[in-house]
Design an enzyme around this catalytic site. Structure first.
Site, PDB file in Angstrom:
ATOM      1  N   ARG A 160      51.547   7.155  14.960  1.00  0.00           N
ATOM      2  CA  ARG A 160      50.328   7.129  15.776  1.00  0.00           C
ATOM      3  C   ARG A 160      49.902   5.692  16.020  1.00  0.00           C
ATOM      4  O   ARG A 160      49.669   4.922  15.096  1.00  0.00           O
ATOM      5  CB  ARG A 160      49.204   7.905  15.079  1.00  0.00           C
ATOM      6  CG  ARG A 160      47.951   7.996  15.909  1.00  0.00           C
ATOM      7  CD  ARG A 160      46.994   9.050  15.408  1.00  0.00           C
ATOM      8  NE  ARG A 160      46.787   9.005  13.974  1.00  0.00           N
ATOM      9  CZ  ARG A 160      45.688   9.427  13.373  1.00  0.00           C
ATOM     10  NH1 ARG A 160      44.709   9.907  14.089  1.00  0.00           N
ATOM     11  NH2 ARG A 160      45.565   9.395  12.071  1.00  0.00           N
ATOM     12  N   GLY A 187      30.323   7.429   0.869  1.00  0.00           N
ATOM     13  CA  GLY A 187      31.563   6.975   0.260  1.00  0.00           C
ATOM     14  C   GLY A 187      32.756   7.809   0.715  1.00  0.00           C
ATOM     15  O   GLY A 187      32.635   8.698   1.555  1.00  0.00           O
ATOM     16  N   GLY A 190      46.277   8.817   4.701  1.00  0.00           N
ATOM     17  CA  GLY A 190      44.872   8.424   4.674  1.00  0.00           C
ATOM     18  C   GLY A 190      44.547   7.168   5.454  1.00  0.00           C
ATOM     19  O   GLY A 190      43.576   6.477   5.147  1.00  0.00           O
ATOM     20  N   GLU A 191      45.335   6.874   6.498  1.00  0.00           N
ATOM     21  CA  GLU A 191      45.081   5.629   7.242  1.00  0.00           C
ATOM     22  C   GLU A 191      43.740   5.645   7.958  1.00  0.00           C
ATOM     23  O   GLU A 191      43.095   4.602   8.109  1.00  0.00           O
ATOM     24  CB  GLU A 191      46.209   5.354   8.234  1.00  0.00           C
ATOM     25  CG  GLU A 191      46.069   3.990   8.902  1.00  0.00           C
ATOM     26  CD  GLU A 191      47.265   3.574   9.732  1.00  0.00           C
ATOM     27  OE1 GLU A 191      47.095   2.680  10.576  1.00  0.00           O
ATOM     28  OE2 GLU A 191      48.352   4.140   9.540  1.00  0.00           O
ATOM     29  N   ARG A 192      43.285   6.819   8.402  1.00  0.00           N
ATOM     30  CA  ARG A 192      41.979   6.888   9.074  1.00  0.00           C
ATOM     31  C   ARG A 192      40.865   6.488   8.112  1.00  0.00           C
ATOM     32  O   ARG A 192      39.940   5.757   8.474  1.00  0.00           O
ATOM     33  CB  ARG A 192      41.709   8.297   9.613  1.00  0.00           C
ATOM     34  CG  ARG A 192      42.444   8.626  10.890  1.00  0.00           C
ATOM     35  CD  ARG A 192      42.002   9.956  11.471  1.00  0.00           C
ATOM     36  NE  ARG A 192      40.695   9.887  12.124  1.00  0.00           N
ATOM     37  CZ  ARG A 192      39.572  10.374  11.623  1.00  0.00           C
ATOM     38  NH1 ARG A 192      39.563  10.979  10.455  1.00  0.00           N
ATOM     39  NH2 ARG A 192      38.439  10.266  12.288  1.00  0.00           N
ATOM     40  N   ARG A 193      40.966   6.969   6.865  1.00  0.00           N
ATOM     41  CA  ARG A 193      39.953   6.598   5.864  1.00  0.00           C
ATOM     42  C   ARG A 193      39.996   5.101   5.572  1.00  0.00           C
ATOM     43  O   ARG A 193      38.971   4.461   5.368  1.00  0.00           O
ATOM     44  CB  ARG A 193      40.183   7.396   4.576  1.00  0.00           C
ATOM     45  CG  ARG A 193      39.594   8.804   4.599  1.00  0.00           C
ATOM     46  CD  ARG A 193      40.200   9.687   3.539  1.00  0.00           C
ATOM     47  NE  ARG A 193      41.485  10.229   3.963  1.00  0.00           N
ATOM     48  CZ  ARG A 193      42.349  10.796   3.137  1.00  0.00           C
ATOM     49  NH1 ARG A 193      42.097  10.866   1.844  1.00  0.00           N
ATOM     50  NH2 ARG A 193      43.488  11.273   3.601  1.00  0.00           N
ATOM     51  N   ASN A 207      50.956  13.773  11.011  1.00  0.00           N
ATOM     52  CA  ASN A 207      50.373  13.790  12.349  1.00  0.00           C
ATOM     53  C   ASN A 207      50.742  15.037  13.144  1.00  0.00           C
ATOM     54  O   ASN A 207      49.923  15.569  13.885  1.00  0.00           O
ATOM     55  CB  ASN A 207      50.808  12.535  13.110  1.00  0.00           C
ATOM     56  CG  ASN A 207      50.131  11.283  12.577  1.00  0.00           C
ATOM     57  OD1 ASN A 207      48.959  11.046  12.831  1.00  0.00           O
ATOM     58  ND2 ASN A 207      50.860  10.492  11.807  1.00  0.00           N
TER      59      ASN A 207
END
Length: 297
Positions: A47, A66, A86-89, A121
């Protein structure tokens, strides 16, 4: 099938592994606070575009409450850690001004990193058509898989994967239209049916400008291909290159009319040829010409 090529495990096992990534029991696994500066994205992340609005909303939530779910990382062979899931986080935490993020360290080999990057994804339907195509291409090249083998690993049909991979042969300008969601995958696939590759960009721009449906585009592709087939073959001869101002004028006219335009000049005089592929196409061009006249009045 031999496990010497490919991932060596079935799709069920892969999805179970991915599900386990997000199903973290914080009472059984050690959760560490890792500096955001020590983290880098999964190198196989397919992505490329993250929804900015969604990231800002997540960042606001992280500022207030948090990060509830720890990200999953592995130790990098170079420095710090690589994000497995967890790249979005991770990105939202940076937007929120955080310095650390809760994480769980797990051992993952390169093949598993590739698998998770794609499956994470695909399972969430987060990828654009081009990103999905590039993900399949990456897996095939890096793991030395055929389309058939990849389809078996991912539980997708071979034609499904083949249709996505065909998108990679589109001109860069058309790929950008697909990535920006100005062209749908159905429209992009239809454009690949043109016999003359140089017509793809022209018709793609026209599809966006005129908001053509896939059915309308299919009809135009058929007309273009039929029109070209009927053209008599001319004896090729070397011509002097056209001046830059002539080529630029042709490009501007092609953008306006959405079809091939040629300017022929000799001794200060010349003619403009505007190609049309059907009576409807001629009417469309005449309407555009009339519109231009009306605007000039």
């Amino acid at each position: 099938m031999s496990n010497s090529k490919g991932l060596g495990r079935g799709i069920d096992a892969l999805f179970q592994d991915f599900s386990a990534l997000e199903d973290v029991d914080v009472h059984k696994e050690q959760v560490l606070e890792i500096s955001l500066e020590d983290l880098r994205p999964n190198p196989y992340q397919p992505r490329k575009i993250f929804d900015e609005k969604g990231l800002k909303e997540l960042a606001h939530s992280i500022q207030q409450s948090g990060v509830f779910q720890p990200i999953i990382v592995r130790k990098s062979k170079i420095k710090g850690y690589e994000i497995i899931a967890g790249e979005r986080r991770f990105r939202a935490s940076k937007l929120a001004g955080k310095e650390t993020i809760p994480a769980i360290i797990r051992d993952f080999e390169e093949e598993a990193m590739m698998q998770v990057a794609v499956l994470e994804n695909l399972q969430r339907e987060d990828l654009s058509p081009l990103e999905e195509a590039e993900a399949y291409d990456m897996l095939m090249k890096n793991l030395n898989l055929t389309q058939v083998e990849l389809s078996e690993r991912l539980g997708k049909s071979r034609p499904y994967i083949a249709n996505y991979l065909r998108l990679l042969s589109l001109p860069t300008e058309v790929k950008e239209l697909v990535q920006e969601e100005q062209l749908s995958m159905g429209q992009a696939r239809t454009l690949l049916g043109l016999k003359k590759p140089e017509q793809i960009i022209l018709l793609a721009k026209r599809a966006v400008k005129d908001n053509l449906t896939v059915r309308q585009l299919e009809k135009l592709v058929t007309e273009y291909n039929t029109f070209d087939h009927k053209q008599p073959k001319k004896v090729s001869k070397k011509l002097a290159p056209k001046p830059i101002y002539i080529r630029e004028s042709e490009e501007r006219l092609m953008d306006k009319f959405g079809t091939q335009v040629a300017i022929h000049e000799k001794e200060g005089k010349g003619k403009i040829e505007i190609e049309y592929v059907s009576s409807d196409d001629l009417t469309r061009i005449l309407d555009l010409l009339q519109l231009s006249f009306d605007e000039d009045e």
